[in-house]
Design an enzyme around this catalytic site. Structure first.
Site, short mmCIF file in Angstrom:
data_model
loop_
_atom_site.label_atom_id
_atom_site.label_comp_id
_atom_site.label_asym_id
_atom_site.label_seq_id
_atom_site.Cartn_x
_atom_site.Cartn_y
_atom_site.Cartn_z
N ASP A 114 33.61 3.86 45.71
CA ASP A 114 33.94 3.37 44.38
C ASP A 114 33.13 4.05 43.29
O ASP A 114 33.68 4.63 42.35
CB ASP A 114 33.72 1.85 44.36
CG ASP A 114 34.24 1.18 43.09
OD1 ASP A 114 33.92 1.66 41.99
OD2 ASP A 114 34.92 0.16 43.19
N LEU A 132 37.20 0.00 41.23
CA LEU A 132 38.21 0.82 41.89
C LEU A 132 38.53 0.31 43.28
O LEU A 132 39.68 0.44 43.73
CB LEU A 132 37.75 2.28 41.94
CG LEU A 132 37.51 2.93 40.58
CD1 LEU A 132 37.24 4.42 40.76
CD2 LEU A 132 38.68 2.72 39.64
N ASP A 133 37.56 -0.25 43.98
CA ASP A 133 37.87 -0.85 45.28
C ASP A 133 38.92 -1.94 45.13
O ASP A 133 39.87 -2.04 45.91
CB ASP A 133 36.61 -1.42 45.93
CG ASP A 133 35.83 -0.39 46.72
OD1 ASP A 133 36.44 0.58 47.20
OD2 ASP A 133 34.61 -0.56 46.87
N VAL A 134 38.75 -2.80 44.11
CA VAL A 134 39.70 -3.90 43.91
C VAL A 134 41.05 -3.36 43.45
O VAL A 134 42.10 -3.70 44.02
CB VAL A 134 39.14 -4.91 42.90
CG1 VAL A 134 40.21 -5.92 42.48
CG2 VAL A 134 37.93 -5.65 43.49
N GLY A 138 42.77 -1.65 46.24
CA GLY A 138 43.41 -2.58 47.16
C GLY A 138 44.73 -3.09 46.62
O GLY A 138 45.72 -3.24 47.36
#
Length: 614
Positions: free
Chosen positions: A445, A473-475, A478
């Protein structure tokens, strides 16, 4: 094994038409993604429909002759019109995003990028695709899906909210501090490693004090969880004592990685306009394929309006946030999700803080999933996983690049046993990134944020660029991963063929900073003005005015007023504002979300499903 043959591109929404009304901040990304998936513009009606109100949007999909009917999405700033959440700034303030993003600075700060609107638009697109998928599978179709920016914001902070309600404290201090570091010649940079030995070797090569090296590892290791990293000042001082080239050499020798913070202008110059995901059907010549639709199984359950994915099985081999969140969303839509975990179970189950002995953060992403332990290093266990994939609808993973092929578990291998499988990879940089970008570091991220200019996009002009320590960015990655899987499943229904879908943190970054990149291309300053989305102090807290009201609100002295009095004064002057949630723990009793926050079987706080189907 050779890659399966791919068919000419068939987009899942070919033949459908999209119409939208309402604020462009809510409709633009939805219609853009629907167009990428094949939907064309609907003819302009003689009497255009108005949006439900000034703060809501309506997006409709219609088609004839394609086996799919009418679907509608309603997208608003808040699920509760009386909440006072009327735009991006107030949505960030109310849902705790300002609080989490501001931990590095020691006080709530707004993201200068439109994060909740972006996430809500992806959720609305997911809802439309899921509704069409349920319809294509023969289920009773929901006529409308509703979502909102505040629900998107709650989903984005769900891990931090879960941790706030745990039985124990955080594993690392929540205090101001964190990257980026600064070199002697003024280069801002991010540092990344998952190995404590590489961390120590990097700093030893720069002659950092041993006690600072030891004390710095824990906050560095847990910064993904706490959204802050209070390093010993000696580490920042050590970085400032060396030029950038020397820091790069230390990283190369130690096994750690460093990445210079790139500007939005640099990202705009190399940006090729690629979609944030790819959806590629396999052709009839795919390995193991015999007939179109081979591999389809009788579903275990029929789709319903509220659970359009009921009867579908998702195998998820995910780590950390990105893939687990994508699978979590598919589970909320009705799919049966089976997690593939290593022998002994996912080590992140024990990550503190815990609720009833299970990591609260892990529960936020994985509650309700089944789990099967598989040793993918064992040939026999890999064959077992292939047998499971033969009976699944989706295989989803975010392993390191090249690992799936090394293990014989790449898309070609799984297509051989299940030609109708939707094979989904949610990675850091995505396939082909090496040919599109230079100097790509580890695809995590914060490194992707640094490499793509997010550090500039999330900070106004009077603040130095810095990637957010909230896992933006991870969220969002996803969310886009789940969107890609839904597009793949819908494509499979329309073609009878298996599909490979790819999404990435790079794609998530480009979606988030898209407006800033457009400003660069138009010759405008891509960054927001000084003080943008900076809350106003009150006697007992902070208030956040809506963006359009910020300048007028700043003219009011609110410092002697309680937060409630300050909001009342601003509203009496026709200015929209809302109290700033100072800590995610406050969301449990926040009247703006009454009844929304529940607790799961372990006692961990749980946010509401992001969609409502009617």
């Amino acid at each position: 094994m050779a890659s399966p043959v791919t068919a000419p591109t068939v987009r899942p929404l070919d033949g459908l038409q999209v119409a939208a009304s309402g604020p462009p901040a809510l409709t633009g990304l939805v219609t853009g993604h629907l167009a990428l998936l094949g939907a064309g513009p609907a003819p302009a009606p003689a009497h255009p429909q108005e949006a439900p109100d000034a703060h809501s949007a309506r997006i409709t999909l219609t088609g004839s002759g394609v086996g799919l009917g009418h679907q509608e999405a309603r997208l608003s700033w808040s699920a509760d019109p009386a909440s006072g959440i009327t735009d991006e700034a107030t949505a960030q303030a109310a849902t705790g995003i300002m609080a989490v993003h501001g931990r590095r600075d020691g006080e709530p700060r707004g993201l200068a990028a439109d994060y909740t609107a972006t996430a809500a638009a992806v959720l609305a697109t997911q809802g439309l695709l899921a509704g069409l998928l349920g319809q294509a599978r023969g289920g009773a179709a929901a006529a409308r899906v509703e979502t909102s920016a505040d629900r998107a914001g709650l989903l984005a902070v769900s891990q931090y909210l879960a941790a706030s309600g745990a039985d124990e404290g955080e594993a690392a201090d929540i205090a101001p501090g964190g990257p980026p570091f600064t070199s002697a010649d003024g280069t801002l940079f991010e540092l990344e490693t998952l190995d404590p030995e590489a961390w120590a070797a990097f700093w030893r090569a720069l002659d950092a004090p041993a006690d600072a090296i030891r004390a710095g590892w824990r906050p560095f290791q847990f910064r993904y969880a706490t959204a802050c990293a209070p390093f010993p000042p000696a580490l920042h001082a050590t970085a400032r004592a060396h030029p950038w080239q020397r820091l790069r050499q230390a990283a190369a020798r130690s096994g750690a990685e460093v990445c210079r913070l790139r500007s939005l202008a640099e990202r705009a110059a190399e940006h090729d306009g690629a979609a944030p995901w790819s959806v590629t059907p396999y052709g009839p010549g795919a390995a193991g394929a015999h007939t179109a639709g081979a591999g389809h199984r009788a579903p275990k359950a029929a789709p319903t309006p509220a659970k359009p994915l009921a009867g579908l099985t998702v195998l998820e081999a995910g780590r950390r946030i990105q893939a687990p969140l994508a699978a979590h969303l598919l589970g909320l839509l009705g799919a049966d999700v089976i997690r593939i975990e290593p022998p002994g179970g996912d080590p992140l189950r024990g990550m503190p803080p815990a609720c009833s002995g299970v990591s609260a953060r892990w529960l936020a992403l994985n509650r309700g999933k089944q789990a099967v332990e598989v040793d993918i290093k064992s040939p026999g266990e890999r064959r077992r996983l292939l047998e499971m994939a033969a009976g699944a609808d989706v295989f989803l993973h975010n392993w390191a690049p090249g690992k799936a092929a090394e293990l014989g578990l790449d898309h070609a291998d799984l297509a051989a046993v299940n030609p109708a499988l939707v094979y989904a990879y949610t990675g850091g940089w995505g396939p082909g990134a090496a040919g599109r970008l230079t100097d790509t570091p580890m695809g995590t991220d914060f490194m992707v944020q640094a490499r793509t200019g997010v550090g500039e996009a999330v900070r106004p002009r009077d603040e130095a660029p810095a990637p957010s320590l909230m896992t933006l960015l991870d969220v969002l990655g996803g969310l886009l991963g789940a969107e890609a899987v839904l597009a793949g499943l819908l494509t499979r229904e329309r073609t009878g063929q298996g599909v490979r879908v790819d999404s990435s943190l790079l794609g998530a970054s480009d979606v988030l900073i898209g407006p800033a990149l457009r400003r660069v291309r138009e010759g405008r300053d891509p960054r927001r003005p000084a003080g943008f989305r900076r809350p106003l102090h009150t006697a007992d807290g902070r208030v956040a005015p809506a963006d359009a009201c910020a300048a007028a609100a700043a003219a009011h002295d609110l410092s002697a007023l309680t937060t409630g009095e300050a909001v009342a004064r601003l509203r009496a002057h026709g200015l929209a504002a809302t109290p700033v949630t100072a800590d995610p723990a406050e969301l449990h009793h926040d009247p703006r979300f009454t009844g929304s926050i529940s607790r799961d079987a372990h006692g961990a706080p749980a946010v509401p499903d992001p969609w409502s189907f009617t």
